[in-house]
Design a protein around this motif. Structure first.
Motif, mmCIF file in Angstrom:
data_model
loop_
_atom_site.group_PDB
_atom_site.id
_atom_site.type_symbol
_atom_site.label_atom_id
_atom_site.label_comp_id
_atom_site.label_asym_id
_atom_site.label_seq_id
_atom_site.Cartn_x
_atom_site.Cartn_y
_atom_site.Cartn_z
ATOM 1 N N UNK A 89 0.843 -1.193 0.000
ATOM 2 C CA UNK A 89 0.000 0.000 0.000
ATOM 3 C C UNK A 89 0.876 1.240 0.000
ATOM 4 N N UNK A 90 0.394 2.266 -0.706
ATOM 5 C CA UNK A 90 1.124 3.517 -0.814
ATOM 6 C C UNK A 90 0.130 4.654 -0.885
ATOM 7 N N UNK A 91 0.421 5.751 -0.207
ATOM 8 C CA UNK A 91 -0.360 6.979 -0.329
ATOM 9 C C UNK A 91 0.531 7.988 -1.040
ATOM 10 N N UNK A 92 0.007 8.585 -2.126
ATOM 11 C CA UNK A 92 0.736 9.593 -2.884
ATOM 12 C C UNK A 92 -0.089 10.874 -2.847
ATOM 13 N N UNK A 126 -1.953 -1.198 -13.988
ATOM 14 C CA UNK A 126 -3.116 -2.026 -14.279
ATOM 15 C C UNK A 126 -4.051 -2.106 -13.087
ATOM 16 N N UNK A 127 -4.162 -1.021 -12.355
ATOM 17 C CA UNK A 127 -4.996 -0.968 -11.146
ATOM 18 C C UNK A 127 -6.352 -0.359 -11.483
ATOM 19 N N UNK A 128 -7.353 -0.720 -10.719
ATOM 20 C CA UNK A 128 -8.711 -0.225 -10.936
ATOM 21 C C UNK A 128 -9.150 0.662 -9.771
ATOM 22 N N UNK A 129 -9.884 1.742 -10.066
ATOM 23 C CA UNK A 129 -10.392 2.603 -8.992
ATOM 24 C C UNK A 129 -11.409 1.850 -8.135
ATOM 25 N N UNK A 130 -11.290 2.005 -6.826
ATOM 26 C CA UNK A 130 -12.204 1.351 -5.895
ATOM 27 C C UNK A 130 -13.088 2.340 -5.162
ATOM 28 N N UNK A 173 -15.178 8.604 -3.588
ATOM 29 C CA UNK A 173 -16.220 9.398 -2.930
ATOM 30 C C UNK A 173 -15.692 10.646 -2.226
ATOM 31 N N UNK A 174 -14.468 10.624 -1.764
ATOM 32 C CA UNK A 174 -13.946 11.754 -0.995
ATOM 33 C C UNK A 174 -13.181 12.757 -1.850
ATOM 34 N N UNK A 175 -13.091 12.518 -3.155
ATOM 35 C CA UNK A 175 -12.245 13.355 -4.006
ATOM 36 C C UNK A 175 -10.865 12.753 -4.167
ATOM 37 N N UNK A 176 -10.495 11.853 -3.264
ATOM 38 C CA UNK A 176 -9.268 11.085 -3.402
ATOM 39 C C UNK A 176 -9.617 9.832 -4.199
ATOM 40 N N UNK A 177 -8.616 9.176 -4.764
ATOM 41 C CA UNK A 177 -8.892 7.982 -5.565
ATOM 42 C C UNK A 177 -8.020 6.834 -5.069
ATOM 43 N N UNK A 178 -8.661 5.719 -4.756
ATOM 44 C CA UNK A 178 -7.982 4.506 -4.303
ATOM 45 C C UNK A 178 -7.952 3.525 -5.469
ATOM 46 N N UNK A 179 -6.745 3.079 -5.829
ATOM 47 C CA UNK A 179 -6.546 2.137 -6.930
ATOM 48 C C UNK A 179 -6.045 0.811 -6.375
ATOM 49 N N UNK A 180 -6.518 -0.286 -6.959
ATOM 50 C CA UNK A 180 -6.137 -1.610 -6.466
ATOM 51 C C UNK A 180 -5.912 -2.556 -7.640
ATOM 52 N N UNK A 181 -4.860 -3.369 -7.533
ATOM 53 C CA UNK A 181 -4.684 -4.531 -8.401
ATOM 54 C C UNK A 181 -4.360 -5.716 -7.492
ATOM 55 N N UNK A 182 -3.927 -6.842 -8.055
ATOM 56 C CA UNK A 182 -3.647 -8.030 -7.231
ATOM 57 C C UNK A 182 -2.493 -7.828 -6.258
ATOM 58 N N UNK A 183 -1.607 -6.879 -6.563
ATOM 59 C CA UNK A 183 -0.385 -6.697 -5.783
ATOM 60 C C UNK A 183 -0.344 -5.424 -4.963
ATOM 61 N N UNK A 233 -3.355 4.957 -2.947
ATOM 62 C CA UNK A 233 -4.327 6.010 -2.683
ATOM 63 C C UNK A 233 -3.728 7.323 -3.146
ATOM 64 N N UNK A 234 -4.397 7.968 -4.095
ATOM 65 C CA UNK A 234 -3.974 9.284 -4.546
ATOM 66 C C UNK A 234 -4.772 10.283 -3.729
ATOM 67 N N UNK A 235 -4.073 11.041 -2.912
ATOM 68 C CA UNK A 235 -4.689 11.913 -1.914
ATOM 69 C C UNK A 235 -4.430 13.374 -2.286
ATOM 70 N N UNK A 236 -5.454 14.176 -2.212
ATOM 71 C CA UNK A 236 -5.314 15.583 -2.594
ATOM 72 C C UNK A 236 -4.531 16.371 -1.549
#
Length: 124
Positions: free
Chosen positions: A4-7, A24-28, A31-41, A45-48
């Motif tokens: 996990x990483x927060x950028x 190859x990650x998908x948005x999960x 809702x908060x304006x931030x975007x959480x991406x996930x793949x198998x590995x 979290x892209x945080x404003x």
């Protein structure tokens, strides 16, 4: 095992599209304006960044490397060639720093905000 990483970013959507394409990650959750991406590995979290701080940050195109940071995230990718193509297509920079270690081909790249990350793959 998932990493996990927060950028933090001044442009959440742009940076999320970069990591979505390259990893190859998908948005999960958006809702908060931030975007959480996930793949198998990975989970990224892209945080404003708050506007008061963001005003003092200059992002260039192409991005300037942020070399005064003490961390460099490393991501495993299925295809290094495909991931490097995604880096360039999404506004990042493929650097000349690449090497093989422990049977993995590795390449440093810049994301659109200038963060240095490393991509690695068992097959280039």
């Amino acid at each position: 095992m998932m990493s996990s990483l927060v950028v933090f970013s001044t442009n959440v959507r742009r940076l999320a599209m970069f990591y979505q394409t390259v990893l190859g990650a998908e948005p999960q959750d958006e809702s908060s304006g931030d975007i959480r991406l996930v793949n198998e590995r990975d989970e990224v979290l892209i945080h404003s960044i708050p506007e008061s701080i963001a005003k003092g940050i200059k992002i260039t195109s192409p991005p300037t490397p942020r070399e005064n940071v003490s961390l460099k995230p490393v991501f495993d990718v299925v295809s290094l060639e495909h991931a490097l193509g995604g880096v360039e297509a999404m506004g990042g920079v493929v650097t000349s720093r690449g090497f093989t270690l422990d049977g993995l081909t590795r390449r440093d790249v810049l994301d659109p905000d200038g963060n240095i990350i490393q991509l690695r793959c068992g097959i280039s």
